[in-house]
Design a protein around this motif. Structure first.
Motif, PDB file in Angstrom:
ATOM      1  N   GLY A  13       0.810  -1.213   0.000  1.00 46.37           N
ATOM      2  CA  GLY A  13       0.000   0.000   0.000  1.00 46.37           C
ATOM      3  C   GLY A  13       0.843   1.262   0.000  1.00 46.37           C
ATOM      4  N   SER A  14       0.246   2.335  -0.551  1.00 44.37           N
ATOM      5  CA  SER A  14       0.923   3.627  -0.592  1.00 44.37           C
ATOM      6  C   SER A  14      -0.087   4.730  -0.333  1.00 44.37           C
ATOM      7  N   ALA A  15       0.371   5.800   0.284  1.00 46.38           N
ATOM      8  CA  ALA A  15      -0.443   7.008   0.434  1.00 46.38           C
ATOM      9  C   ALA A  15       0.452   8.196   0.130  1.00 46.38           C
ATOM     10  N   ALA A  16      -0.055   9.117  -0.684  1.00 49.46           N
ATOM     11  CA  ALA A  16       0.745  10.295  -1.027  1.00 49.46           C
ATOM     12  C   ALA A  16      -0.136  11.535  -1.025  1.00 49.46           C
ATOM     13  N   LEU A  17       0.414  12.617  -0.527  1.00 50.51           N
ATOM     14  CA  LEU A  17      -0.300  13.884  -0.515  1.00 50.51           C
ATOM     15  C   LEU A  17       0.450  14.854  -1.415  1.00 50.51           C
ATOM     16  N   LEU A  18      -0.289  15.453  -2.370  1.00 44.91           N
ATOM     17  CA  LEU A  18       0.342  16.431  -3.249  1.00 44.91           C
ATOM     18  C   LEU A  18       0.295  17.795  -2.583  1.00 44.91           C
ATOM     19  N   LEU A  19       1.459  18.283  -2.184  1.00 47.90           N
ATOM     20  CA  LEU A  19       1.514  19.569  -1.488  1.00 47.90           C
ATOM     21  C   LEU A  19       1.356  20.716  -2.462  1.00 47.90           C
ATOM     22  N   THR A  20       1.867  20.523  -3.700  1.00 47.47           N
ATOM     23  CA  THR A  20       1.688  21.487  -4.783  1.00 47.47           C
ATOM     24  C   THR A  20       1.500  20.663  -6.059  1.00 47.47           C
ATOM     25  N   HIS A  21       1.376  21.342  -7.198  1.00 45.25           N
ATOM     26  CA  HIS A  21       1.286  20.609  -8.459  1.00 45.25           C
ATOM     27  C   HIS A  21       2.519  19.727  -8.663  1.00 45.25           C
ATOM     28  N   GLN A  22       3.648  20.150  -8.088  1.00 41.43           N
ATOM     29  CA  GLN A  22       4.927  19.513  -8.403  1.00 41.43           C
ATOM     30  C   GLN A  22       5.501  18.639  -7.294  1.00 41.43           C
ATOM     31  N   LEU A  23       4.955  18.749  -6.097  1.00 38.61           N
ATOM     32  CA  LEU A  23       5.605  18.121  -4.948  1.00 38.61           C
ATOM     33  C   LEU A  23       4.654  17.190  -4.199  1.00 38.61           C
ATOM     34  N   ALA A  24       5.099  15.948  -3.997  1.00 39.27           N
ATOM     35  CA  ALA A  24       4.291  14.987  -3.253  1.00 39.27           C
ATOM     36  C   ALA A  24       5.107  14.384  -2.128  1.00 39.27           C
ATOM     37  N   VAL A  25       4.457  14.107  -0.997  1.00 39.04           N
ATOM     38  CA  VAL A  25       5.108  13.378   0.079  1.00 39.04           C
ATOM     39  C   VAL A  25       4.242  12.160   0.394  1.00 39.04           C
ATOM     40  N   GLY A  26       4.877  11.078   0.838  1.00 43.06           N
ATOM     41  CA  GLY A  26       4.056   9.898   1.093  1.00 43.06           C
ATOM     42  C   GLY A  26       4.782   8.795   1.825  1.00 43.06           C
ATOM     43  N   VAL A  27       4.038   7.727   2.048  1.00 40.29           N
ATOM     44  CA  VAL A  27       4.575   6.547   2.721  1.00 40.29           C
ATOM     45  C   VAL A  27       4.180   5.304   1.927  1.00 40.29           C
ATOM     46  N   GLU A  28       4.969   4.258   2.093  1.00 37.18           N
ATOM     47  CA  GLU A  28       4.690   3.006   1.412  1.00 37.18           C
ATOM     48  C   GLU A  28       4.950   1.829   2.336  1.00 37.18           C
ATOM     49  N   PHE A  29       4.231   0.755   2.062  1.00 34.33           N
ATOM     50  CA  PHE A  29       4.425  -0.479   2.813  1.00 34.33           C
ATOM     51  C   PHE A  29       4.359  -1.649   1.838  1.00 34.33           C
ATOM     52  N   ARG A  30       5.246  -2.590   1.994  1.00 34.22           N
ATOM     53  CA  ARG A  30       5.236  -3.777   1.132  1.00 34.22           C
ATOM     54  C   ARG A  30       5.399  -5.022   1.990  1.00 34.22           C
ATOM     55  N   GLN A  31       4.336  -5.816   2.036  1.00 36.65           N
ATOM     56  CA  GLN A  31       4.387  -7.070   2.789  1.00 36.65           C
ATOM     57  C   GLN A  31       5.249  -8.063   2.009  1.00 36.65           C
ATOM     58  N   LYS A  32       6.049  -8.849   2.720  1.00 33.91           N
ATOM     59  CA  LYS A  32       6.915  -9.798   2.030  1.00 33.91           C
ATOM     60  C   LYS A  32       6.782 -11.170   2.679  1.00 33.91           C
ATOM     61  N   PRO A  33       6.961 -12.199   1.864  1.00 30.48           N
ATOM     62  CA  PRO A  33       6.940 -13.554   2.450  1.00 30.48           C
ATOM     63  C   PRO A  33       8.237 -13.795   3.219  1.00 30.48           C
ATOM     64  N   ASN A  34       8.302 -14.910   3.923  1.00 31.48           N
ATOM     65  CA  ASN A  34       9.499 -15.230   4.695  1.00 31.48           C
ATOM     66  C   ASN A  34       9.714 -16.726   4.557  1.00 31.48           C
ATOM     67  N   ARG A  35      10.312 -17.137   3.441  1.00 30.88           N
ATOM     68  CA  ARG A  35      10.296 -18.558   3.082  1.00 30.88           C
ATOM     69  C   ARG A  35      11.635 -19.256   3.201  1.00 30.88           C
ATOM     70  N   LEU A  36      12.699 -18.494   3.219  1.00 31.18           N
ATOM     71  CA  LEU A  36      14.007 -19.146   3.281  1.00 31.18           C
ATOM     72  C   LEU A  36      14.402 -19.358   4.741  1.00 31.18           C
ATOM     73  N   ALA A  37      14.836 -20.596   5.055  1.00 33.16           N
ATOM     74  CA  ALA A  37      15.129 -20.948   6.451  1.00 33.16           C
ATOM     75  C   ALA A  37      16.399 -20.262   6.947  1.00 33.16           C
ATOM     76  N   PHE A  38      17.314 -19.904   6.045  1.00 31.27           N
ATOM     77  CA  PHE A  38      18.642 -19.452   6.490  1.00 31.27           C
ATOM     78  C   PHE A  38      18.620 -18.076   7.153  1.00 31.27           C
ATOM     79  N   ALA A  39      17.612 -17.254   6.807  1.00 32.95           N
ATOM     80  CA  ALA A  39      17.565 -15.911   7.408  1.00 32.95           C
ATOM     81  C   ALA A  39      16.154 -15.349   7.264  1.00 32.95           C
ATOM     82  N   ASP A  40      15.794 -14.501   8.216  1.00 32.89           N
ATOM     83  CA  ASP A  40      14.467 -13.886   8.183  1.00 32.89           C
ATOM     84  C   ASP A  40      14.360 -12.842   7.078  1.00 32.89           C
ATOM     85  N   GLU A  41      13.181 -12.786   6.462  1.00 30.33           N
ATOM     86  CA  GLU A  41      12.859 -11.714   5.514  1.00 30.33           C
ATOM     87  C   GLU A  41      11.738 -10.887   6.134  1.00 30.33           C
TER      88      GLU A  41
END
Lengths: 139, 276
Positions: free
Chosen positions: B203-231
């Protein structure tokens, strides 16, 4: 009593400084003169856009201008009443595409920028016009 | 090479109008996988500013430098009709602390099913596919990845609410992705037991402060399938500057969590995109 007056003045000042809806959109657009200038700016842009000017070949421009000013005035809360046809009716036969709509939006933004309309007021007006998209396209 | 480029250019010039009719910022940025979106999440938007019957090409370069790794991504895209988007990206993931590098190629295609980002009550909805192929598979195989290549399929919905917050326009995007990838493919695909797809939310959310400028946040869920190290899940906070329809620059601070056993990988993301 004096303190209350001071507080009231301070509040008024604060409200005046922030762009809250205390100022109507009509006022933010510059009232009658501002809306006329924005409309003229838009018409100028359309006239110089070879990709869309063709749609307006058979349009009575003075009438179109008067109706557009009326509509923007009414939409923004000004003392006018739009006397034209519905959006569907007035765009029938123009065969506007999404590209034309995109270009018109850009031209309107440019016209508002030229008139130094605050960004928030530009967005308030666009928010009122955007829902007209399905009534205007492919007619 | 020059000849091929010239032929390609001539072919492109015979196509319908090259123009950029869409409103500034509606093409978003280019994600590290080459698809239009935010930085780490593909959105429903089609890259560039082409509207109906228009096409555009894009090029991007991105660098993400976290504590123990540096990711370089670069690529090209071609969009037309505000309907289709084709993209190619090459990623090079440098293991600054461990030594070595991991590279993968990503071919992407996106199709806008319905909706217009700015105009319709319904969000803009697009279906996308990313074919990923690893170029240095020895290491991923060593840590348990099953396959050298994989396919991500995603469904994204994006919408802009005009005049949403303090007179500013708000963009929200939700993406559901079916993926086999470990660390987006940089550690290969699947594990010892299975190569099945897993459903992930982004998911992402962005706010356009002006015609040219946006600020925002993002999140990306990931699987965790390899035993050797956490993802772990990824997230970032970004600011994007749309200089004009030809150039945009995005900067972000990214938290990529643990990677290959090295904890809490955080750092700066910088991306430049050109569009013609």
């Amino acid at each position: 009593m004096k303190t209350r007056l001071l507080v009231a003045c301070a509040l008024l000042l604060a409200l005046g400084c922030s762009q809250t809806p205390s100022q109507s959109l009509y006022q933010q657009l510059g009232e009658e003169a501002g809306i006329a200038a924005i409309t003229d700016g838009l018409l100028h842009q359309i006239e110089h856009d070879p990709l869309i000017v063709g749609h307006f070949r058979d349009t009575d421009i003075p009438r179109f201008r008067r109706l557009l000013i009326e509509q923007l005035c009414e939409l923004s809360g000004g003392p006018c009443q739009y006397s034209g046809a519905t959006m569907e009716e007035s765009h029938t036969g123009l065969h506007l595409t999404t590209r034309d709509f995109d270009r018109l939006v850009n031209h309107l933004i440019t016209a508002m920028q030229q008139q130094k309309v605050p960004y928030s007021a530009q967005n308030r007006l666009l928010a009122m016009l955007a829902p007209m998209y399905p009534e205007v396209i492919d007619r | 090479m020059i000849r091929t480029s010239l032929v390609l250019l001539c072919c492109l010039l015979t196509l319908p109008a090259l123009a950029s009719s869409r409103v500034l910022a509606t093409g978003g940025a280019t994600s590290i996988e080459g698809s239009a979106g935010g930085g780490i999440v593909p959105w429903a938007v089609i890259n560039g500013y082409g509207s109906d019957d228009e096409w555009s090409i894009q090029a991007f370069g991105t660098r993400v430098a976290v504590d123990d790794f540096t990711l370089h991504a670069a690529g090209l895209g071609y969009s037309w009709d505000n309907r289709w988007e084709l993209s190619y990206a090459r990623q090079q993931f440098k293991l600054d602390t461990l030594g070595g590098q991991l590279r993968q190629d990503i071919l992407g295609i996106k199709y806008r099913i319905t909706g217009q980002l700015l105009y319709t009550a319904l969000p803009q909805i697009s279906l996308g596919l990313q074919y990923k192929r690893h170029l240095d598979f020895d290491l991923p195989a060593l840590v348990g990845a099953r396959s050298r290549s994989g396919v991500d399929l995603y469904l994204a919905a994006s919408k802009v609410w005009l005049d949403a917050i303090a007179g500013r326009n708000l963009l929200l995007n939700g993406t559901v992705r079916a993926t086999q990838a470990n660390q987006t493919g940089l550690l290969g695909f699947g594990n010892e037991h299975s190569n099945r797809h897993r459903l992930m939310f982004e998911g992402s959310a962005a706010l356009l402060l002006t015609h040219q400028l946006a600020v925002g946040v993002e999140f990306r869920q990931k699987p965790n399938r390899l035993a050797f190290a956490d993802e772990q899940h990824w997230r970032d906070i970004f600011v994007a500057w749309f200089v004009n329809r030809k150039l945009s620059v995005t900067a972000a601070y990214a938290d990529l969590g643990d990677i290959a056993g090295l904890p809490s990988q955080q750092g700066w993301y910088l991306s430049v995109e050109g569009s013609w």
